[in-house]
Scaffold this motif. Structure first.
Motif, PDB file in Angstrom:
ATOM      1  N   ALA A 272     -64.376 -19.951 -81.708  1.00  9.16           N
ATOM      2  CA  ALA A 272     -65.744 -20.067 -81.208  1.00  9.16           C
ATOM      3  C   ALA A 272     -66.521 -21.116 -81.999  1.00  9.16           C
ATOM      4  CB  ALA A 272     -66.446 -18.711 -81.294  1.00  9.16           C
ATOM      5  N   SER A 273     -66.370 -21.113 -83.317  1.00  5.73           N
ATOM      6  CA  SER A 273     -67.078 -22.085 -84.150  1.00  5.73           C
ATOM      7  C   SER A 273     -66.636 -23.513 -83.821  1.00  5.73           C
ATOM      8  CB  SER A 273     -66.824 -21.793 -85.632  1.00  5.73           C
ATOM      9  OG  SER A 273     -67.302 -20.505 -85.979  1.00  5.73           O
ATOM     10  N   GLU A 274     -65.345 -23.676 -83.600  1.00  5.99           N
ATOM     11  CA  GLU A 274     -64.821 -25.005 -83.259  1.00  5.99           C
ATOM     12  C   GLU A 274     -65.357 -25.473 -81.914  1.00  5.99           C
ATOM     13  OE1 GLU A 274     -60.488 -27.164 -82.398  1.00  5.99           O
ATOM     14  OE2 GLU A 274     -60.574 -25.143 -83.254  1.00  5.99           O
ATOM     15  N   LYS A 275     -65.402 -24.551 -80.947  1.00  9.88           N
ATOM     16  CA  LYS A 275     -65.886 -24.921 -79.613  1.00  9.88           C
ATOM     17  C   LYS A 275     -67.393 -25.227 -79.633  1.00  9.88           C
ATOM     18  CE  LYS A 275     -62.421 -22.891 -76.564  1.00  9.88           C
ATOM     19  NZ  LYS A 275     -61.366 -23.368 -77.415  1.00  9.88           N
ATOM     20  N   LEU A 276     -68.141 -24.511 -80.468  1.00 12.44           N
ATOM     21  CA  LEU A 276     -69.567 -24.792 -80.584  1.00 12.44           C
ATOM     22  C   LEU A 276     -69.789 -26.187 -81.166  1.00 12.44           C
ATOM     23  CD1 LEU A 276     -72.522 -23.990 -80.449  1.00 12.44           C
ATOM     24  CD2 LEU A 276     -72.259 -22.853 -82.666  1.00 12.44           C
ATOM     25  N   THR A 277     -69.001 -26.539 -82.177  1.00 12.30           N
ATOM     26  CA  THR A 277     -69.097 -27.878 -82.766  1.00 12.30           C
ATOM     27  C   THR A 277     -68.757 -28.941 -81.728  1.00 12.30           C
ATOM     28  OG1 THR A 277     -68.510 -27.035 -84.966  1.00 12.30           O
ATOM     29  CG2 THR A 277     -68.213 -29.389 -84.576  1.00 12.30           C
ATOM     30  N   ASN A 278     -67.696 -28.716 -80.972  1.00 11.61           N
ATOM     31  CA  ASN A 278     -67.284 -29.684 -79.937  1.00 11.61           C
ATOM     32  C   ASN A 278     -68.355 -29.832 -78.857  1.00 11.61           C
ATOM     33  OD1 ASN A 278     -64.854 -30.071 -81.256  1.00 11.61           O
ATOM     34  ND2 ASN A 278     -63.727 -28.597 -79.991  1.00 11.61           N
ATOM     35  N   LEU A 279     -68.977 -28.706 -78.486  1.00  8.33           N
ATOM     36  CA  LEU A 279     -70.017 -28.750 -77.463  1.00  8.33           C
ATOM     37  C   LEU A 279     -71.213 -29.558 -77.966  1.00  8.33           C
ATOM     38  CD1 LEU A 279     -71.260 -27.861 -74.771  1.00  8.33           C
ATOM     39  CD2 LEU A 279     -72.025 -25.756 -75.902  1.00  8.33           C
ATOM     40  N   GLN A 280     -71.623 -29.306 -79.200  1.00  6.22           N
ATOM     41  CA  GLN A 280     -72.763 -30.037 -79.746  1.00  6.22           C
ATOM     42  C   GLN A 280     -72.471 -31.531 -79.809  1.00  6.22           C
ATOM     43  OE1 GLN A 280     -73.256 -31.598 -83.067  1.00  6.22           O
ATOM     44  NE2 GLN A 280     -75.229 -32.246 -82.183  1.00  6.22           N
ATOM     45  N   GLN A 281     -71.259 -31.883 -80.201  1.00  7.07           N
ATOM     46  CA  GLN A 281     -70.886 -33.294 -80.276  1.00  7.07           C
ATOM     47  C   GLN A 281     -70.846 -33.932 -78.889  1.00  7.07           C
ATOM     48  OE1 GLN A 281     -67.169 -33.246 -82.416  1.00  7.07           O
ATOM     49  NE2 GLN A 281     -68.157 -33.003 -84.430  1.00  7.07           N
TER      50      GLN A 281
ATOM     51  N   GLU B 292     -65.928 -22.516 -72.078  1.00  7.97           N
ATOM     52  CA  GLU B 292     -64.956 -22.094 -73.096  1.00  7.97           C
ATOM     53  C   GLU B 292     -65.649 -21.383 -74.255  1.00  7.97           C
ATOM     54  OE1 GLU B 292     -62.913 -25.642 -74.171  1.00  7.97           O
ATOM     55  OE2 GLU B 292     -61.625 -25.661 -72.382  1.00  7.97           O
ATOM     56  N   PHE B 293     -66.807 -21.900 -74.686  1.00  9.42           N
ATOM     57  CA  PHE B 293     -67.522 -21.257 -75.784  1.00  9.42           C
ATOM     58  C   PHE B 293     -68.035 -19.883 -75.371  1.00  9.42           C
ATOM     59  CE2 PHE B 293     -71.583 -20.449 -78.010  1.00  9.42           C
ATOM     60  CZ  PHE B 293     -71.069 -20.301 -79.289  1.00  9.42           C
ATOM     61  N   ARG B 294     -68.528 -19.767 -74.161  1.00  7.62           N
ATOM     62  CA  ARG B 294     -69.008 -18.466 -73.688  1.00  7.62           C
ATOM     63  C   ARG B 294     -67.872 -17.457 -73.652  1.00  7.62           C
ATOM     64  NH1 ARG B 294     -71.675 -19.225 -68.147  1.00  7.62           N
ATOM     65  NH2 ARG B 294     -72.648 -17.210 -68.551  1.00  7.62           N
ATOM     66  N   SER B 295     -66.684 -17.908 -73.257  1.00  7.60           N
ATOM     67  CA  SER B 295     -65.524 -17.018 -73.247  1.00  7.60           C
ATOM     68  C   SER B 295     -65.177 -16.564 -74.661  1.00  7.60           C
ATOM     69  CB  SER B 295     -64.331 -17.735 -72.604  1.00  7.60           C
ATOM     70  OG  SER B 295     -63.178 -16.910 -72.629  1.00  7.60           O
ATOM     71  N   SER B 296     -65.265 -17.473 -75.623  1.00  2.58           N
ATOM     72  CA  SER B 296     -64.974 -17.129 -77.018  1.00  2.58           C
ATOM     73  C   SER B 296     -65.986 -16.133 -77.566  1.00  2.58           C
ATOM     74  CB  SER B 296     -64.964 -18.387 -77.888  1.00  2.58           C
ATOM     75  OG  SER B 296     -63.952 -19.290 -77.475  1.00  2.58           O
ATOM     76  N   ILE B 297     -67.264 -16.335 -77.258  1.00  3.02           N
ATOM     77  CA  ILE B 297     -68.313 -15.426 -77.722  1.00  3.02           C
ATOM     78  C   ILE B 297     -68.090 -14.027 -77.169  1.00  3.02           C
ATOM     79  CG2 ILE B 297     -70.755 -14.870 -77.404  1.00  3.02           C
ATOM     80  CD1 ILE B 297     -70.350 -16.795 -79.632  1.00  3.02           C
ATOM     81  N   SER B 298     -67.642 -13.947 -75.919  1.00  4.43           N
ATOM     82  CA  SER B 298     -67.433 -12.643 -75.282  1.00  4.43           C
ATOM     83  C   SER B 298     -66.341 -11.841 -75.968  1.00  4.43           C
ATOM     84  CB  SER B 298     -67.078 -12.828 -73.799  1.00  4.43           C
ATOM     85  OG  SER B 298     -68.111 -13.504 -73.112  1.00  4.43           O
ATOM     86  N   ASN B 299     -65.456 -12.509 -76.704  1.00  3.30           N
ATOM     87  CA  ASN B 299     -64.342 -11.826 -77.365  1.00  3.30           C
ATOM     88  C   ASN B 299     -64.676 -11.366 -78.780  1.00  3.30           C
ATOM     89  OD1 ASN B 299     -62.596 -12.160 -75.169  1.00  3.30           O
ATOM     90  ND2 ASN B 299     -61.994 -14.206 -75.842  1.00  3.30           N
ATOM     91  N   LEU B 300     -65.912 -11.608 -79.226  1.00  2.00           N
ATOM     92  CA  LEU B 300     -66.296 -11.233 -80.592  1.00  2.00           C
ATOM     93  C   LEU B 300     -67.134  -9.955 -80.600  1.00  2.00           C
ATOM     94  CD1 LEU B 300     -67.287 -14.743 -82.004  1.00  2.00           C
ATOM     95  CD2 LEU B 300     -65.288 -13.388 -82.624  1.00  2.00           C
ATOM     96  N   PRO B 301     -67.012  -9.139 -81.658  1.00  2.00           N
ATOM     97  CA  PRO B 301     -67.780  -7.884 -81.731  1.00  2.00           C
ATOM     98  C   PRO B 301     -69.203  -8.108 -82.214  1.00  2.00           C
ATOM     99  CG  PRO B 301     -66.398  -8.084 -83.672  1.00  2.00           C
ATOM    100  CD  PRO B 301     -66.098  -9.286 -82.813  1.00  2.00           C
ATOM    101  N   LEU B 302     -69.958  -8.930 -81.472  1.00  2.00           N
ATOM    102  CA  LEU B 302     -71.342  -9.202 -81.835  1.00  2.00           C
ATOM    103  C   LEU B 302     -72.253  -8.156 -81.209  1.00  2.00           C
ATOM    104  CD1 LEU B 302     -71.350 -13.051 -81.173  1.00  2.00           C
ATOM    105  CD2 LEU B 302     -71.244 -11.929 -83.407  1.00  2.00           C
ATOM    106  N   SER B 303     -73.483  -8.080 -81.698  1.00  2.00           N
ATOM    107  CA  SER B 303     -74.449  -7.200 -81.055  1.00  2.00           C
ATOM    108  C   SER B 303     -74.707  -7.722 -79.636  1.00  2.00           C
ATOM    109  CB  SER B 303     -75.766  -7.173 -81.839  1.00  2.00           C
ATOM    110  OG  SER B 303     -76.457  -8.399 -81.698  1.00  2.00           O
TER     111      SER B 303
END
Length: 429
Positions: A44-53, A80-91
Motif C-alpha cells: 500500500a505504501s509503495e502504491k501510494l508513492t507511485n500514485l503521488q508521483q 490498486e491503492f484502494r484495493s491495498s487499503i481494503s486489505n489492511l486492519p485499519l479503523s
C-alpha cells in the motif's frame, strides 16, 4: 488408587501437550497474519508513492497523448491503492476516508481523459498533488509504528484500529477529511443526500402516535375508525417515523409517517377492486389534487398518468420558480382505483426529501430550428431540473421532438439550459 493417579497424570500430560500445540498453532497463525499484513502495508505504501508521483508527472504535460497516458496510469493506480487499503486492519473511518479521497482522484482522471478537459485537470491537480504528498508523508509516519512492534501482531492491530486522539492515524484521518472537502466538494445532489441522512431537512414539531393516526385519517378519510397498530422506527433509522398498520373491513394496509411534522412517506391499501371503471380520468385528476391539498402538497404538477385494468398510476413532480420548472427528483407517485377513485398507494419519500435547486442558473435560449435537423417538429417544451452524468442537478429544457415523416418517430430530449449539453435522448414508442 494408583491406577487412577496414573490415568489422571496421563490426562494432564495430554492436556498440556494439546495446550502447547494450540499455543504454537496460534503463534504460527499470528506470524503468518503478521507477514501477510507486512506485505500488504508495504504494498500500500509503495502504491501510494507511485500514485503521488504519477499525479505530479501528469502536471508536466500539455501534449494530449502524453497526458492521456498519465491519466490512465493514475486511474489504474488509484484502484490498486484502494484495493491495498481494503486489505489492511485499519479503523473503518480511516479506511473509508482513504477510499473516498483516492477514488475521487481516479474518477477525476477518468473523467478528464474521456471528456478532454485537460485544462481543468492542471488547475485542480496542482493543489491535490501537494495535499497527496503531505498525506503520503503522514502515512509513512503513522505506519512506522507497525515496524516498531517487533512482529507483535496484537500491538499493531490495537494501533491500526484506534480511533482515539492517541492514534498515529489521527492526522491522516483529519487531513483526508479536510482535503476531500476542499479538493472534491460535494455536488448539490450529494450534499442533499447527506442532509437526508442527517435529517437536516426535517425540523418540524414531533408528533405522538395518536397525532400520527389523526394525521393519517385527515389525509385518508376512508380509513377513519380502523383498527390500528403503531410502531416507531429504530433509533438508527435515517428517518424517525411511525409505521401504522390498519384493518377496516376488507381493507388492510400500512402507512409510514415522519415523527417530525407528520409527513406521509408511503401508503399502501389492499382491498378487492372491481374491474369496471366507475369514474372518468378527469375525476381521477380532481380527486388526486384534493388529496394533495389535504396533505399540504400544493406545489406539485401532474407529469404522467398510466392505467391498467383496475387502477391509475400517477406521477407528479414539484414545481419551482417563475418558469414553473419541474424538479423530477422531488416526485410523488400515486395509485388510484378506477372503480371509486380511492387512494391505493402512495410514495412521497422523494418529495419530503426536497432537493436544493439553483434557481439562478443561467438560461440561454435555443433556436430549435438550428439545433435539430430540418424536418424535426418540436411538439412540446418545458423547463425541468434533472441530474447530468456528474450527478449535478441542472435546469434543462425538456423537449418532445418528432420526425415529420412516414415513421413519425418521437423522442424526448433533455438539454442543459445553460451550456446546451444534451443530457438525455429517449425514443418514445
Amino acid at each position: 488408587m494408583k491406577s487412577a493417579i496414573y490415568l489422571l497424570s496421563i490426562a494432564v500430560l495430554a492436556l498440556g501437550l494439546y495446550a502447547y500445540d494450540v499455543r504454537q498453532e496460534n503463534k504460527d497463525l499470528q506470524q503468518t497474519v503478521h507477514a501477510q499484513y507486512t506485505n500488504s502495508l508495504t504494498n500500500a505504501s509503495e502504491k501510494l508513492t507511485n500514485l503521488q508521483q504519477a499525479v505530479s508527472q501528469s502536471l508536466l504535460f500539455q501534449d494530449q497523448h502524453a497526458l492521456e497516458v498519465q491519466l490512465d496510469n493514475i486511474w489504474r493506480m488509484s484502484n490498486e491503492f484502494r484495493s491495498s487499503i481494503s486489505n489492511l486492519p485499519l479503523s473503518t473511518e480511516v479506511a473509508n476516508d482513504w477510499l473516498r479521497y483516492v477514488g475521487n482522484i481516479g474518477e477525476e482522471a477518468k473523467y478528464v481523459a474521456d471528456n478532454g478537459d485537460f485544462e481543468s485537470w492542471h488547475k485542480k491537480m496542482g493543489v491535490v498533488n501537494e495535499n497527496l504528498q503531505a498525506l503520503s508523508d503522514e502515512w509513512t509516519v503513522a505506519t512506522s509504528r507497525f515496524y516498531e512492534n517487533d512482529g507483535d501482531f496484537k500491538k499493531w492491530a490495537s494501533v491500526a484500529t484506534q480511533e482515539t486522539k492517541e492514534s498515529p492515524f489521527k492526522n491522516v484521518s483529519a487531513n483526508l477529511k479536510s482535503y476531500s472537502e476542499t479538493d472534491f466538494p460535494l455536488t448539490a445532489s450529494e450534499s442533499d443526500w447527506k442532509k437526508k441522512q442527517e435529517l437536516q431537512n426535517l425540523t418540524d414539531k414531533e408528533l405522538t402516535k395518536e397525532q400520527a393516526i389523526d394525521r393519517l385519517e385527515l389525509l385518508l378519510p376512508g380509513i377513519k375508525d380502523a383498527t390500528y397498530t403503531v410502531t416507531k422506527s429504530k433509533d438508527d433509522a435515517p428517518y424517525p417515523f411511525y409505521h401504522i398498520q390498519f384493518v377496516k373491513g376488507s381493507r388492510i394496509g400500512y402507512a409510514d409517517i415522519t415523527v417530525k411534522g407528520g409527513h406521509i412517506l408511503s401508503f399502501l391499501s389492499e382491498r378487492p377492486v372491481q374491474e369496471k371503471t366507475g369514474i372518468t380520468q378527469q375525476q381521477i385528476k380532481d380527486l388526486t389534487y384534493q388529496f394533495l391539498g389535504r396533505a399540504g402538497y400544493k406545489d406539485l404538477q401532474l407529469v404522467e398518468m398510466r392505467e391498467n385494468h383496475n387502477a391509475w398510476h400517477i406521477s407528479l413532480a414539484r414545481v419551482v420558480g417563475k418558469d414553473k420548472a419541474l424538479v423530477y427528483p422531488d416526485g410523488v407517485q400515486l395509485k388510484v382505483s378506477k372503480d371509486s377513485g380511492e387512494l391505493l398507494g402512495l410514495n412521497a419519500m422523494e418529495y419530503v426529501q426536497k432537493e436544493t435547486v439553483d434557481e439562478n442558473q443561467p438560461v440561454n435560449p435555443i433556436d430549435w430550428k438550428t439545433f435539430f435537423r430540418p424536418g424535426t417538429v418540436v411538439e412540446e417544451e418545458k423547463m425541468i431540473y434533472t441530474e447530468n452524468d456528474a450527478f449535478q442537478l441542472r435546469k434543462c429544457y425538456e423537449v418532445i421532438a418528432r420526425f415529420d415523416n412516414k415513421l413519425n418517430e418521437t423522442f424526448r430530449v433533455v438539454v442543459d439550459a445553460d451550456n446546451h449539453d444534451v443530457i438525455k435522448v429517449e425514443y418514445m414508442p
